[in-house]
Every structure is written in C-alpha cells, then in structure tokens.
Design a protein around this motif. Structure first.
Motif, PDB file in Angstrom:
ATOM      1  N   GLU A   1      23.159  -7.683 -17.267  1.00 10.94           N
ATOM      2  CA  GLU A   1      23.201  -7.380 -18.690  1.00 10.94           C
ATOM      3  C   GLU A   1      22.747  -8.529 -19.569  1.00 10.94           C
ATOM      4  OE1 GLU A   1      26.930  -4.879 -17.270  1.00 10.94           O
ATOM      5  OE2 GLU A   1      26.693  -7.043 -17.369  1.00 10.94           O
TER       6      GLU A   1
ATOM      7  N   ARG B   1      36.668   8.277 -21.832  1.00  6.13           N
ATOM      8  CA  ARG B   1      35.768   7.149 -21.977  1.00  6.13           C
ATOM      9  C   ARG B   1      34.335   7.605 -22.200  1.00  6.13           C
ATOM     10  NH1 ARG B   1      34.391   3.770 -17.807  1.00  6.13           N
ATOM     11  NH2 ARG B   1      32.634   5.179 -17.568  1.00  6.13           N
TER      12      ARG B   1
ATOM     13  N   GLU C   1      18.202  -2.109 -22.598  1.00  4.07           N
ATOM     14  CA  GLU C   1      19.082  -1.068 -23.138  1.00  4.07           C
ATOM     15  C   GLU C   1      18.732  -0.773 -24.582  1.00  4.07           C
ATOM     16  OE1 GLU C   1      22.578  -3.211 -22.110  1.00  4.07           O
ATOM     17  OE2 GLU C   1      23.168  -1.730 -20.617  1.00  4.07           O
TER      18      GLU C   1
ATOM     19  N   ILE D   1      32.808  -4.979 -14.611  1.00  2.24           N
ATOM     20  CA  ILE D   1      32.055  -3.951 -13.915  1.00  2.24           C
ATOM     21  C   ILE D   1      32.961  -2.771 -13.586  1.00  2.24           C
ATOM     22  CG2 ILE D   1      32.425  -5.106 -11.684  1.00  2.24           C
ATOM     23  CD1 ILE D   1      29.691  -4.093 -10.860  1.00  2.24           C
ATOM     24  N   GLU D   2      32.443  -1.587 -13.814  1.00  2.00           N
ATOM     25  CA  GLU D   2      33.209  -0.393 -13.483  1.00  2.00           C
ATOM     26  C   GLU D   2      33.258  -0.262 -11.974  1.00  2.00           C
ATOM     27  OE1 GLU D   2      31.699   3.151 -15.342  1.00  2.00           O
ATOM     28  OE2 GLU D   2      33.021   4.444 -14.174  1.00  2.00           O
TER      29      GLU D   2
ATOM     30  N   GLU E   1      25.534   0.758 -28.961  1.00  2.00           N
ATOM     31  CA  GLU E   1      25.583  -0.435 -29.792  1.00  2.00           C
ATOM     32  C   GLU E   1      25.246  -1.703 -29.049  1.00  2.00           C
ATOM     33  OE1 GLU E   1      29.455  -0.120 -31.330  1.00  2.00           O
ATOM     34  OE2 GLU E   1      28.887   1.378 -32.810  1.00  2.00           O
ATOM     35  N   SER E   2      25.804  -1.865 -27.871  1.00  2.00           N
ATOM     36  CA  SER E   2      25.598  -3.131 -27.165  1.00  2.00           C
ATOM     37  C   SER E   2      24.253  -3.110 -26.471  1.00  2.00           C
ATOM     38  CB  SER E   2      26.698  -3.312 -26.144  1.00  2.00           C
ATOM     39  OG  SER E   2      26.692  -2.212 -25.264  1.00  2.00           O
ATOM     40  N   GLY E   3      23.942  -4.163 -25.811  1.00  2.00           N
ATOM     41  CA  GLY E   3      22.837  -4.047 -24.879  1.00  2.00           C
ATOM     42  C   GLY E   3      21.884  -5.211 -24.842  1.00  2.00           C
TER      43      GLY E   3
ATOM     44  N   TYR F   1      26.779   2.599 -21.766  1.00  2.00           N
ATOM     45  CA  TYR F   1      28.167   2.840 -22.143  1.00  2.00           C
ATOM     46  C   TYR F   1      28.289   3.094 -23.630  1.00  2.00           C
ATOM     47  CZ  TYR F   1      29.800   1.389 -17.545  1.00  2.00           C
ATOM     48  OH  TYR F   1      30.032   1.315 -16.202  1.00  2.00           O
ATOM     49  N   SER F   2      27.300   2.622 -24.362  1.00  2.00           N
ATOM     50  CA  SER F   2      27.401   2.712 -25.814  1.00  2.00           C
ATOM     51  C   SER F   2      26.011   2.540 -26.398  1.00  2.00           C
ATOM     52  CB  SER F   2      28.357   1.623 -26.310  1.00  2.00           C
ATOM     53  OG  SER F   2      28.002   1.156 -27.576  1.00  2.00           O
TER      54      SER F   2
ATOM     55  N   TYR G   1      33.237   8.423 -25.698  1.00  2.00           N
ATOM     56  CA  TYR G   1      32.890   7.314 -26.599  1.00  2.00           C
ATOM     57  C   TYR G   1      31.389   7.328 -26.859  1.00  2.00           C
ATOM     58  CZ  TYR G   1      32.737   2.558 -28.503  1.00  2.00           C
ATOM     59  OH  TYR G   1      32.544   1.464 -29.305  1.00  2.00           O
TER      60      TYR G   1
END
Lengths: 644, 80
Positions: free
Chosen positions: A367, A115, A84, A442-443, A78-80, A75-76, A118
C-alpha cells in the motif's frame, strides 16, 4: 463500439455495450466472479484513459457484448496509494463515448456485511447505477446467517443478487439483473446517512452500515472460530510459523523446478525444430541468420521460462486462496520491518525468484508508495530463473564432478541474492527513502479450500503478461545483439572447422571489439576480453552468456553437450598461457552474475510501475556497481588467499 | 480516584485477551488512519482482542485483522 444504421442517417450512432466495473473489498470473490463471467476472454491492459492496469474482459448478456473490468480491491474510496486512487478516479469518472453507460457491480460478503457496507455507502453516493452481488452466500448459510434480500435491497435502493462465484450459482440471475439495469440505468439513491447529525463521515457510515445489517441479517450466535484461531497461532508463531513457511517455500520451489523441467525441454526442442525448419526454408544470407539466430533464438529464450512462471503463479494463487498468504505476510513483517520492508513484500520477492518482471508488478499489493519503491529497487537482486543456466555452468566449472559442492555453491548464490536485496533495502531506507515502513494491517480471511480453477486463470494471466512484457523487449534486444555479434562479417581463414569459423567471426564483430575495449576494466576481476564479450551479450538476457561463451571459446553454436563447453572453458588459455577460468575467476564471474542487472525488460517495467526513468536508471546503476565490486572483491580476495 | 480512572484510556495493545473495547481515538498519519477506517478500526467502533502477540490479531465486525503491535499501541480505547 458504435452501431450505425444506414436507414436513418440523421440518427446519432448509439453504442450498445456498457462498461461493468467490478468493485469490492479484497477477498470477496471478485476475481473468481470475473473469471466466471469472462472465461478466457480477458486480458490485462490499461483501463481506458489511465495508466493503471486492470483485467479487462467481455461478457455477453442477452446478445450484447459488454466490457467488464476487474478493479483493484478497495476498502474505501478515500484512502489509497497511486494505483488505488487511479482506480477510484476511474470509477468516479463518467463513461466514455464508446459505451452506453457505466454500471458498478459491487460485491458484498454476506458473512461480513457491515464492514463491506462501508464501501457500499461510498459507492452509492456516486450517482451511478449499482447492482449488488451478495457473495459467500453458501458459507453464510452454513454458518447460520440469514439474509433478507428484499429488505437489504430496499435499504440500498438497488437490486441485490445472491451469488456463489466459486460455483457460478446465481450468476445467470446476476447477469439478467445487470441487463435490466443497463437497459434502464438509474443512479442508485444516496444512503440517508449524511443528512443526520454532524460527525465524522466514518462514524455516520458505520452507523448506517450497522443499521442496515441489523435489519437485513440475522446473525448466528457469536462463536469463536477455534480452528482459525489455533491455525493462526501456529502459522504466525516464531518457531512453528517459520518452519511451516520454510516447508511451504521449499515445496513451491521443488514443484517449480521438477514440474517445469519437461515443458522447458519440450519448448526448447520445439523452438530448435522451428529454427531448423526456417533455416532450411529461407535462402542463405543475413535475413535467414537474423530470423533463426536473432528472432527465433530470442523468442525461444523467453518462452522457455514460461513453465516456471506459470507454475509459480499457480502456487501463489493456491496459497492466497487458502488464506495462508495473509498469515505468512504477518510472519514476514515481523522480520522485514527492521530492514524497512513490509511483510507483504514477500510475495513479490517470492515471484522474483522466477522472474523479476511479474515480481515488480506484484508489488501493487504494497500500500505505501515508498515501501513499494524500495521493494521494486531491490527485487532484481533475487535469483531469477534466467540466472540458473549461468549458475549451472559456473558451478560445474568451479567444482567439477563434485555435486555436493555444486549444490552448496548454488545455495550460496541464492543466499547472496537474498542478502544483497535485504542489505540494499536497509541501505535505501537509511539514505534515500528515509520514511518509516508502513505498519502491518492485513485482513486475515477465513481459511478455505483453494480453487484450482482460479489458480489456472491466475497462471494463464501472469503467463500472458510475462510473454508480452518480457518477450517484446528481449526480442528486440536479441536482434540487436545478434547484429552486434555478426557484423562486420568476417571471412574465416580457409579450411577451418565451423566452430573455429564462428569463433573468428565473433572476435571480429562489434561485440568482439567491445569486449577487447572493456578488457582493462574487467581484468581486475579476472576476466579476459572473451568473457567481456559474454558479459556484453548477456545484457540482453542472462542465459545468453552460456551460448556466447560457447561460441567464443570455440565450442561451436550447438553447445547442447555441456561437457564439450566445460572442456573448452577449462582448456582456455590467456595470452600469457595461464588458464582463463581459474577458481578465482569463475567464482568472481558467479558473484557478478548474482548481482548484475542484465535484463532490460525489468528496467522497462520498473519505469512503468514507478512512473519515472530515474528509478529504473538507479536500479541499473547501483546493481552494476554492486556486481563490479562483488566480482572484484571475490577475485582479488581469492587470489590473495592463493586460490587463484 | 474514581473520576481519574473513568477518563483513563488504554491502548488496544494493553487490553486483555477476548476483551471487547470501543475505540476512542486513532493516532497516526493520514494514510494509516484512513486505511484503518476502511477495515472498521475507527473511533466509536467495537473491537475484540483475539491474540496478543506479533501480529496482534483483532476481530472487528466479524472479520479477523492482523496488526503490527506498534499499531495496536496507537489505537486508543475506552473501557467497557
């Protein structure tokens, strides 16, 4: 893949193939596209220079072979979690010298563009050549979205290709665009967002994304998706949701066991024929024995479970593709979070019922690192396929000619595994891994008809991974165990039958001596030294118990007719004349096999996925203790109640 | 009274069904906050409440997301 030219020895070798990194949010059709591009020409392996695994394949564009990598959904940047971040680092890193360049093939969902932009804003800042694949374009059209591709391409500063991964529409044009970009790679321009006001990065990115979306897409009137809303309500509701969940699980398991039966028999008899053939061809001696009884038996023992694993992953792919899995994860989260497991853990837990190895690998969707660790530690407690032949034998011993009680015993064994897993997870969360479980987010993707093609690919991929990971280790151990059970060789007494000869040989082998050695430890559980030999040999692979007991109790190596084995076991007597397989002993052995860690490949995969031998060792250690205690309590308890 | 109400923020959890809100602040550890950002749940963004329950279902940028109720409580919104 360097290409050297003899005619120009001074020129440096110029690689022609490039790396195409397939990047996108989850649920964007990335995996489907990867399958479209590479067909069966792919495998799961480490991304070069890293320790994380990706699906890597080859695609031929205009006569040149390129490497395509299916990066984990992000999704990004940055996170993970560790996986990831490793993927992000791989995307960031410069191309290696064996390739001409790296291009990023970024997929954006046309129905959800803002979205997705992003992530796009972050990818475009990397300074790598980017090609955009605009997916779900068919669904977008149907819902009334109208995307101006040229305007979008202008905003993003890189080519945009509309595609439908499911059907392959637009893929040739996509490949052509990739070829152009590979020929003339130029870094994608940085989006003009960070030059504006100060503000948190996320706000700037989303403002930019909204602007781009507004100018490129005409969105239809915002209507509620009534269908999705109602279905979500049903599927996540405590009562109806659980009911549907139960039905789906029952359906999956029924499919696995019914459909797998025939292929399993076929593989079994095929391996038997191969063994027989090799046995006739090779000259008598240890090489022949090792090949037939060690290698071929070992390989056969692994391959026989392949149908169940493939069918399971086929079903999981279908459930995921349809959108159901995300809703089930929500339902499961409600229950599992009190124990300390996230809802997403249920997919690995489901997989572990076929085999813990793909189950442990499936924990990558979790995650949080510590949630993942706890899940991996308890996963092998769940009843895998390899335990089933053992359950079948022991429940038949416990309840001869009583199929109802056998079925109940089977169910109880499954239940014990699940209860133990949940209990140990709870315990770990209260002691060693005391952080709170990561909260559910969660999507919920749109519901859609699942693709059989995707499911076949998933099944093929997972099957290959299983054979490679389990197969190699089990093969090695089978050979070692064969050796332990065959040496030192023993001359049988004259004139005895073949089964008695095998029995005597096993008694005097190293395995036999080990069995005698550990008998004092096992007798509180009601086992004699021969069961001890069985347990030792089943540390290679659980189902070996059946054939090991068959040999050691004199039913011979060909225990095809289960009734011969059962008769032998019933008749077996200890040195003091009492029967070996009393009710208490058999029950205790069953409990032992439910809980014991008897699968070295699992340890290897745990080590790999957690990064430390410490966790693999803990897994083995606590399960062995648990199995011992379980067996002990069962035997002593039942004996005390007079059911010995 | 009116001035106090103006600055009163609710959590997403308290918002009514089908309401649209603007996120003001997200509580939580770094990992959680970053993940929420990736999904579109960041300060300044709008979010619709689609189903109050467990999971708490919201819609952000046209996409449905399921949240643990505790998480919905930690997402603070302004009134619209």
């Amino acid at each position: 893949m360097a290409v050297t030219s003899e005619a120009m020895p001074r020129a440096a070798a110029q690689p022609t193939s490039s790396r195409i990194l397939l990047v996108s949010n989850p649920n964007t059709g990335k995996t489907t596209l990867f399958n479209q591009l590479t067909g069966l020409r792919h495998k799961t392996s480490n991304f070069p220079g890293t320790t994380f695994e990706v699906r890597a394949g080859r695609v031929r564009i205009e006569g040149v072979e390129h490497d395509v990598y299916d990066m984990p959904g992000l999704y990004s940047l940055e996170s993970g979690n560790e996986e990831e971040r490793a993927a992000i680092e791989a995307i960031n890193s410069p191309s290696d010298t064996t390739h001409r360049s790296d291009i990023v093939l970024l997929l954006l969902d046309a129905t959800n563009l803002t979205r997705h932009l992003y992530l796009a804003s972050q990818i475009l800042e990397l300074g790598k050549p980017v090609v955009i694949g605009l997916t779900m374009i068919d669904i977008a059209k149907k819902r009334g979205y109208r995307v101006d591709i040229d305007v979008l391409a202008e905003h993003l500063g890189c080519p945009v290709c509309p595609i439908v991964p499911r059907t392959g529409n637009g893929v040739p044009e996509l490949l052509e665009t990739c070829a152009r970009t590979i020929d003339h790679p130029r870094p994608a321009p940085r989006p003009k967002l960070l030059k504006q006001t100060d503000g948190p990065a996320h706000a700037l990115r989303y403002s930019w994304a909204e602007t781009v979306n507004e100018s490129s897409v005409i969105e239809p009137e915002e209507t509620d998706d009534r269908f999705a809303q109602r279905l979500d309500a049903v599927l996540t509701h405590s009562v109806s949701g659980l009911l549907v969940f139960g039905l789906v699980m029952f359906g999956v398991f029924y499919l696995i066991f019914s459909l797998a039966a025939l292929p399993m028999d076929l593989i079994d008899s095929f391996m038997g024929s191969v063994g027989g053939f090799v046995g006739r061809v090779l000259p008598e001696g240890p090489v022949r024995d090792m090949t037939v009884d060690g290698i071929i038996a070992g390989v056969g023992g692994v391959l026989v479970f392949l149908p169940q694993i493939c069918i399971l992953f086929f079903c999981i792919s279908i459930l995921e593709d349809s959108g159901y899995l995300a809703r089930a994860a929500c339902l499961m989260d409600r229950m599992l979070r009190h124990i300390g497991l996230p809802g997403k853990a249920f997919v690995p837990m489901l997989s572990a019922h076929a085999c813990a190895i793909p189950g442990i690998m499936a924990t990558r969707v979790i995650e949080d690192r510590r949630d993942r660790l706890v899940t991996i530690l308890v996963l092998p407690l769940l009843t895998c396929s390899a335990r089933l032949p053992v359950y079948a034998m022991l429940t038949a011993l416990l309840f001869p000619s009583d199929p109802l009680k056998v079925a109940l015993a089977f169910t109880a064994a499954y239940g014990l595994g699940i209860a133990a897993a949940l209990g140990m997870a709870f315990l770990f969360r209260r002691t060693m891994v005391r952080t709170p479980t990561a909260p559910l987010m969660i999507e919920l993707p749109s519901y859609k008809m699942p693709s059989l093609k995707t499911a076949f690919f998933a099944s093929y991929d997972r099957g290959l991974v299983f054979v490679r990971k389990a197969g190699t280790v089990i093969l090695a151990i089978s050979v070692i165990l064969w050796w332990l059970m065959s040496f030192p060789s023993y001359e049988p007494d004259a004139g005895v039958s073949e089964s008695v000869a095998s029995q005597q040989a096993l008694e005097h082998s190293y395995a036999g001596r080990l069995g005698h050695g550990i008998e004092p430890v096992l007798s509180p559980l009601g086992y004699d030294w021969r069961i001890g030999v069985g347990i030792i040999s089943s540390f290679a692979a659980r189902e070996v118990l059946v054939s090991a007991l068959s040999v050691i109790y004199g039913a011979g190596e060909e225990a095809d007719d289960g009734s011969i084995l059962l008769d032998r076991l019933h008749a077996a007597k200890r040195s003091d004349g009492t029967p070996v397989f009393t009710f208490a002993t058999s029950a205790s052995l069953l409990v032992f096999f439910v809980l014991a860690m008897q699968c070295l490949p699992t340890q290897a995969v745990t080590r790999r996925e957690t990064g430390l031998w410490r966790w693999a060792a803990l897994q083995w250690g606590y399960m062995t203790v648990l199995a011992y205690l379980g067996g002990l309590i069962t035997y002593q308890g039942l004996s005390a109640l007079g059911m010995g | 009274m009116a001035i106090v109400e103006q600055y009163l923020t609710h959590s997403l959890f308290d918002r009514p069904l089908r309401s649209k809100s603007r996120i003001s602040r997200v509580e939580g550890d770094d990992a959680t906050v970053l993940r929420l950002e990736g999904l579109g749940l960041a300060p300044g963004r709008s979010v619709h409440v689609e189903r109050k329950g467990d999971p708490f279902i919201v819609r952000v940028y046209g996409c449905r997301v399921g949240l643990a109720p505790a998480l919905a409580r930690s997402i603070h919104v302004d009134d619209f």
